[in-house]
Design a protein around this motif. Sequence first.
Motif, short mmCIF file in Angstrom:
data_model
loop_
_atom_site.label_atom_id
_atom_site.label_comp_id
_atom_site.label_asym_id
_atom_site.label_seq_id
_atom_site.Cartn_x
_atom_site.Cartn_y
_atom_site.Cartn_z
N ASP A 15 35.85 84.18 29.06
CA ASP A 15 34.84 84.15 28.12
C ASP A 15 34.09 85.40 28.24
O ASP A 15 33.23 85.52 29.37
CB ASP A 15 33.87 82.98 28.41
CG ASP A 15 32.68 82.91 27.28
OD1 ASP A 15 32.52 83.83 26.58
OD2 ASP A 15 31.82 81.86 27.49
N SER A 16 34.40 86.55 27.46
CA SER A 16 33.88 87.82 27.76
C SER A 16 32.42 87.73 27.57
O SER A 16 31.60 88.59 28.23
CB SER A 16 34.67 88.72 27.21
OG SER A 16 34.90 88.55 25.59
N THR A 17 31.97 87.00 26.41
CA THR A 17 30.42 87.03 26.11
C THR A 17 29.65 86.56 27.06
O THR A 17 28.75 87.40 27.84
CB THR A 17 30.18 86.20 25.00
OG1 THR A 17 31.04 86.53 24.17
CG2 THR A 17 28.76 86.68 24.37
N LEU A 51 35.17 94.69 26.98
CA LEU A 51 35.50 93.37 27.14
C LEU A 51 35.69 93.00 25.59
O LEU A 51 34.59 92.88 24.88
CB LEU A 51 34.56 92.60 27.60
CG LEU A 51 34.18 92.65 29.14
CD1 LEU A 51 32.73 92.09 29.64
CD2 LEU A 51 35.21 92.13 29.87
N ASN A 52 36.80 92.53 25.20
CA ASN A 52 36.66 91.66 23.95
C ASN A 52 37.24 90.69 23.99
O ASN A 52 37.79 90.12 24.87
CB ASN A 52 37.38 92.50 22.87
CG ASN A 52 38.93 92.98 23.30
OD1 ASN A 52 39.74 92.13 23.67
ND2 ASN A 52 39.36 94.15 23.18
N ASP A 58 42.72 91.68 29.98
CA ASP A 58 44.34 92.17 29.98
C ASP A 58 44.77 93.50 29.81
O ASP A 58 45.47 94.03 30.39
CB ASP A 58 44.97 91.28 29.25
CG ASP A 58 44.92 89.64 29.50
OD1 ASP A 58 44.27 89.51 30.61
OD2 ASP A 58 45.36 88.68 28.79
N HIS A 59 43.97 94.02 28.86
CA HIS A 59 44.23 95.46 28.57
C HIS A 59 43.53 96.68 29.40
O HIS A 59 44.13 97.86 29.07
CB HIS A 59 43.78 95.77 26.98
CG HIS A 59 42.29 95.55 26.98
ND1 HIS A 59 41.78 94.29 27.25
CD2 HIS A 59 41.42 96.38 26.49
CE1 HIS A 59 40.47 94.66 26.96
NE2 HIS A 59 40.31 95.81 26.66
N TRP A 60 42.92 96.29 30.48
CA TRP A 60 42.42 97.25 31.21
C TRP A 60 43.23 98.00 32.01
O TRP A 60 43.20 99.31 31.81
CB TRP A 60 41.34 96.47 32.32
CG TRP A 60 40.22 96.01 31.66
CD1 TRP A 60 39.74 96.08 30.56
CD2 TRP A 60 39.01 95.55 32.54
NE1 TRP A 60 38.44 95.60 30.50
CE2 TRP A 60 38.01 95.12 31.85
CE3 TRP A 60 38.78 95.33 33.78
CZ2 TRP A 60 36.75 94.75 32.08
CZ3 TRP A 60 37.69 94.55 34.43
CH2 TRP A 60 36.59 94.35 33.41
N ASN A 61 44.57 97.66 32.37
CA ASN A 61 45.46 98.37 33.25
C ASN A 61 45.89 99.60 32.14
O ASN A 61 45.95 100.72 32.50
CB ASN A 61 46.68 97.70 33.50
CG ASN A 61 46.63 97.27 35.19
OD1 ASN A 61 45.88 98.12 35.80
ND2 ASN A 61 47.06 96.09 35.51
N GLY A 279 23.45 98.36 25.16
CA GLY A 279 24.60 97.92 24.70
C GLY A 279 25.07 99.13 23.93
O GLY A 279 26.43 99.24 23.56
N GLY A 280 24.54 100.07 23.59
CA GLY A 280 24.91 101.05 22.50
C GLY A 280 26.24 101.96 23.48
O GLY A 280 27.07 102.45 22.58
N PHE A 281 26.13 101.97 24.65
CA PHE A 281 27.33 102.39 25.37
C PHE A 281 28.59 101.71 25.01
O PHE A 281 29.59 102.38 25.34
CB PHE A 281 27.02 102.27 26.88
CG PHE A 281 25.84 103.34 27.55
CD1 PHE A 281 26.14 104.52 27.37
CD2 PHE A 281 24.86 102.68 28.12
CE1 PHE A 281 25.13 105.55 27.74
CE2 PHE A 281 23.89 103.59 28.74
CZ PHE A 281 23.86 104.86 28.60
N ARG A 282 28.64 100.55 24.73
CA ARG A 282 29.88 99.93 24.59
C ARG A 282 30.06 99.73 23.02
O ARG A 282 31.27 99.14 22.82
CB ARG A 282 29.48 98.30 25.07
CG ARG A 282 29.01 98.01 26.56
CD ARG A 282 28.94 96.75 27.01
NE ARG A 282 27.67 96.02 26.68
CZ ARG A 282 26.81 96.15 27.34
NH1 ARG A 282 26.69 97.16 28.25
NH2 ARG A 282 25.70 95.59 27.04
#
Lengths: 357, 212
Positions: A15-17, A51-52, A58-61, A279-282
């Motif tokens: 749960d990324s949120t 984070l989505n 999973d897509h970090w690597n 949050g702007g960075f994200r």
Amino acid sequence: MLQIKEFEQIIMSRDSTSLLQGLCTKSLSGNLGQSTIRSIIWKIFLGLLPLNKKEGTDHWNAKVNNDRARYEDLIKKHEIDPRKTQAANSSEDDVVDVTFCDPLSQSQSNPWSEFFENSELEKVIVQDLKRLYPEYPFFRTEEIQNYLKRMLFIWSKENDDISYRQGMHELLSPILLVVYRDAQDISKYEYMMTEEEDQKLKLILNLKIDAYDLPIFKISNRIQYLLLEKKDPELYRHLIKMAIEPQIYLLRWVRLLFGREFHIDDAIILWDAIFSDCGGFRAEKVSSSDIDLSLVEHISVAMLHYIRKSLLASDSSYCLKRLMRYPPVEDVHIFIEQALESRSRPNSLLPSMEPLT
Amino acid sequence: MSYSYLFKYIIIGDTGVGKSCLLLQFTDKRFQPVHDLTIGVEFGARMINIDGKQVKLQIWDTAGQESFRSITRSYYRGAAGALLVYDITRRETFHHLTTWLEDARRHSNSTMTIMLVGNKCDLDSRRAVSYEEGKKFAQQHDLIFLETSAKNDENVEEAFNYTARIINEKIEKGIIDVTNEMNGVKVGNAPTATTNLLEKPTTSEPKGKCCG
């Protein structure tokens, strides 16, 4: 191993949120403390490890590998050796194009002219790095100095409209320190083991929070004239009476994100909060208009409020001295607390703090 | 502490020439071999005595890098004195003096006194600008000139005091209007008249060369 547990928590989280919320709460309450995965958390905050909902982590690597490859490319792109160009040219047709490769040629496309430009830029960066944290051995080693030099150099080349500005190295160095500490603690973890520098570079590439893009005068005025008037009118009037111009001290406070006002480890705690708050960075594509510096502004007001007694009792010379040399503070977290509190209640005065003698 | 006058100074020059070190030596009597980079401006103040008068010097020490120029320029206005500093071991800092001077003249008031300072004269073995060159540049541009060493505290007092004496002379001759604060002079609450008329004003030139 604490750090591995912490890390697994992040990796396993579906749960990324709520994960992001949890990390923000931790950072804002000053509870990141000695975290050994602070560098990963900062990367999440700064949008380098997005984070989505669908993919989680999973897509970090792939993302990290991609970023590394990109940095390698940038290094190659900006590594100019005119001798090599010359050699390549001459092997092809056996004739050296003197107009092209003459070091003395004024031609723009002459590889030598860029070579000279680059060494000029490097010289400027090195000159400042020599003066970086003289009392901090970590930053004095050749290895670290070279990393910093390369990152700043490549950033400047990639952003030649801004190029290198004094102070950038002081924004980069705490980030490097954080990544290094984590890497040491976590060296068993393959994920963090090699070539961290590319990720560090990515961080600063996106770190547009400072005054280069935002008019520092505007921010300084807003802090000392608008915010302080609402939060501490008496101090506001005093500073006006003493003819203290806001940008004199706020330029440094804001541009270096309080790096000079506090010990580097305390500054890092403030950065936990600042990075997590904005949050702007994200955002997908970070632009300066996304960057919300309100926490930085409220922290500045809290810092002014903290030394109000000595400011109110002083003439303009002493006020300036006090503002340019901020007194040691036991726990910087009080500034985050007060800034958050103050921001949530825009129209109320700051509560009185322990008097500072 | 009461003072007769307050003089505002500005210190300018390329990055790394020792501006902040000169200020620190003057206000705190100490030397810091590796000084923090100045971000924007720094500030220092000290009381000195000129012809029996207490004069407070309020000194703005500016960042040398180009990116700060738009901010530091605003400090020229309202300065009575400027210390224009170069590093005798780095020739390029001497070459940039012309640009600095143009900038200073354009943004300051015409009565501002400019002192040219060749700093780091303790590093004589690495000297890249001779004393004579500095002196010649100063003469050509109507500046006063000293070589200093912030490290060894040589000529540092003199650089600040000598500038103050010239400002004081300009006040006495009516060249500087003390009622206009834009000239960088403020009248304090202590008497401004020379208290001891028998005491000779010490306007003799200090020796320009240090370490020699």
